[in-house]
Design a protein around this motif. Structure first.
Motif, PDB file in Angstrom:
ATOM      1  N   SER A  15       0.860  -1.184   0.000  1.00 44.90           N
ATOM      2  CA  SER A  15       0.000   0.000   0.000  1.00 44.90           C
ATOM      3  C   SER A  15       0.899   1.237   0.000  1.00 44.90           C
ATOM      4  CB  SER A  15      -0.905   0.023   1.238  1.00 44.90           C
ATOM      5  OG  SER A  15      -1.864  -1.004   1.188  1.00 44.90           O
ATOM      6  N   VAL A  17       0.825   5.336  -0.008  1.00 42.37           N
ATOM      7  CA  VAL A  17      -0.034   6.489   0.282  1.00 42.37           C
ATOM      8  C   VAL A  17       0.644   7.760  -0.231  1.00 42.37           C
ATOM      9  CG1 VAL A  17      -1.069   7.894   2.119  1.00 42.37           C
ATOM     10  CG2 VAL A  17      -1.097   5.386   2.285  1.00 42.37           C
ATOM     11  N   ILE A  45      -2.985   4.911  -2.732  1.00 43.95           N
ATOM     12  CA  ILE A  45      -4.056   5.626  -2.049  1.00 43.95           C
ATOM     13  C   ILE A  45      -3.732   7.116  -2.073  1.00 43.95           C
ATOM     14  CG2 ILE A  45      -5.354   5.873   0.103  1.00 43.95           C
ATOM     15  CD1 ILE A  45      -4.461   2.998   0.794  1.00 43.95           C
ATOM     16  N   GLY A  87      -4.859   7.820   5.073  1.00 43.15           N
ATOM     17  CA  GLY A  87      -4.494   6.900   4.009  1.00 43.15           C
ATOM     18  C   GLY A  87      -4.207   5.502   4.513  1.00 43.15           C
ATOM     19  N   ALA A  91      -5.485   1.331   4.096  1.00 42.58           N
ATOM     20  CA  ALA A  91      -4.514   0.457   3.432  1.00 42.58           C
ATOM     21  C   ALA A  91      -4.815  -1.007   3.691  1.00 42.58           C
ATOM     22  CB  ALA A  91      -3.103   0.797   3.908  1.00 42.58           C
ATOM     23  N   HIS A  96       3.868  -1.223   3.768  1.00 48.14           N
ATOM     24  CA  HIS A  96       3.440   0.171   3.658  1.00 48.14           C
ATOM     25  C   HIS A  96       4.584   1.079   3.212  1.00 48.14           C
ATOM     26  CE1 HIS A  96      -0.090  -0.256   6.770  1.00 48.14           C
ATOM     27  NE2 HIS A  96      -0.283  -0.940   5.664  1.00 48.14           N
ATOM     28  N   TRP A  98       5.025   5.574   1.743  1.00 48.54           N
ATOM     29  CA  TRP A  98       4.346   6.793   1.300  1.00 48.54           C
ATOM     30  C   TRP A  98       5.332   7.697   0.591  1.00 48.54           C
ATOM     31  CZ3 TRP A  98       5.589  11.705   3.316  1.00 48.54           C
ATOM     32  CH2 TRP A  98       6.280  11.732   4.543  1.00 48.54           C
TER      33      TRP A  98
END
Length: 294
Positions: A15, A17, A45, A87, A91, A96, A98
């Motif tokens: 994910s 962000v 996202i 965000g 997820a 993760h 970003w």
């Protein structure tokens, strides 16, 4: 919440962000650098943090052309750390990361970071080297990330990273009170519980420009940095190291005399501070000159 909600059985591996607030200038290029990754198993996202420029149209276009893109629309501007938390609350990936609306991922970035975590099951965070560019895209140099053991001396995790979802869960996300140093605070807290691995490959492009948060709020960021680093200093830290870290924090402040930090550094190790008198003198001149110019 926006569109393109994927089937719950099709959970992506990663994910990513991206908070966006009036970031239209470089936004399309930043989004495309993610969608063009060699590694394909991810969701992007986009968190529209109440943008008032052309950003919403650019994000809507990305949603329309790629089913991996999701959109969260915030009607009130909440700031970067809160936007990140919105965000990551949506997820679904086990990993993760970003990025910002003005920076770029090199095509192999996600693939190399995923492969590194797969090869190091004992690690929870991987971070990699990156290139600095200016507003026009000209290269300013390469930033080599440092070992987490030196994290108290500065944010050497850098701008290119991937971490397991359990890190987000354990830390409760990003501290919304620490706008501007939310990432450094996140890493300081993560380092107390999780293992890091550094990857010395250039996988990301970080853009330095006058409109960036770090440029606009430099003095406030320096004060917050001192706060979070002091809070993270372990009681078992040797006196020399404590003094070096505190004095280093003071010397980074270019518009304010941080004599409180100098005093605490002196109490920790007066001999070390005495060896740094030339640096302290130069610092005092810089602060005085900047205060006069202001």
């Amino acid at each position: 919440m926006g569109t393109n909600i994927l089937d719950s059985t099709e959970r992506p591996r990663v994910s990513m962000v991206m908070p966006v607030h009036n970031g239209a200038r470089w936004l399309a290029e930043a989004i495309n650098s993610i969608l063009d990754q060699d590694f394909r198993d991810f969701e992007l996202i986009l968190v529209n943090d109440a943008s008032r420029d052309e950003s919403p149209a650019i994000m809507a276009d990305a949603v329309a052309r790629d089913p991996r893109v999701l959109l969260i629309d915030l009607k009130t501007n909440v700031g970067l750390p809160a936007a990140l938390n919105h965000g990551f609350a949506a997820a679904r990936g086990e990993l993760h990361s970003w990025t910002s609306d003005d920076n770029l991922l090199r095509p192999p970035m996600l693939g190399r970071l995923v492969a590194t975590l797969d090869a190091h099951p004992e690690a929870d965070v991987v971070h990699a080297d990156f290139t600095l560019i200016d507003e026009a895209g000209a290269e300013l140099g390469r930033s080599r990330v440092g070992p987490v053991e030196r994290l108290l001396y500065g944010n050497n995790v850098g701008a290119c990273f991937l971490y397991r979802a359990r890190v987000t869960e354990a830390l409760g996300g990003y501290d919304t009170r620490l706008f501007g140093v939310e990432d450094y605070d996140f890493w300081l807290r993560a380092a107390q519980h999780f293992a890091f691995v550094a990857l010395h490959e250039d996988l990301y492009v970080y853009r330095k420009h006058g409109g960036s948060l770090t440029s606009q709020r430099a003095e406030r960021i320096q004060a917050l940095t001192a706060e979070i680093v002091e809070r993270a200093l372990p009681q078992t830290l040797p006196a020399r190291s404590r003094s070096e870290i505190l004095l280093g924090l003071a010397l980074r402040s270019s518009r304010r005399w941080r004599l409180d930090l100098v005093r605490r550094a002196f109490r920790a190790d007066p001999v070390y501070v005495a060896t740094q008198l030339p640096a302290l003198a130069r610092w005092s001149l810089v602060v005085a000159r900047n205060r006069i110019a202001a």
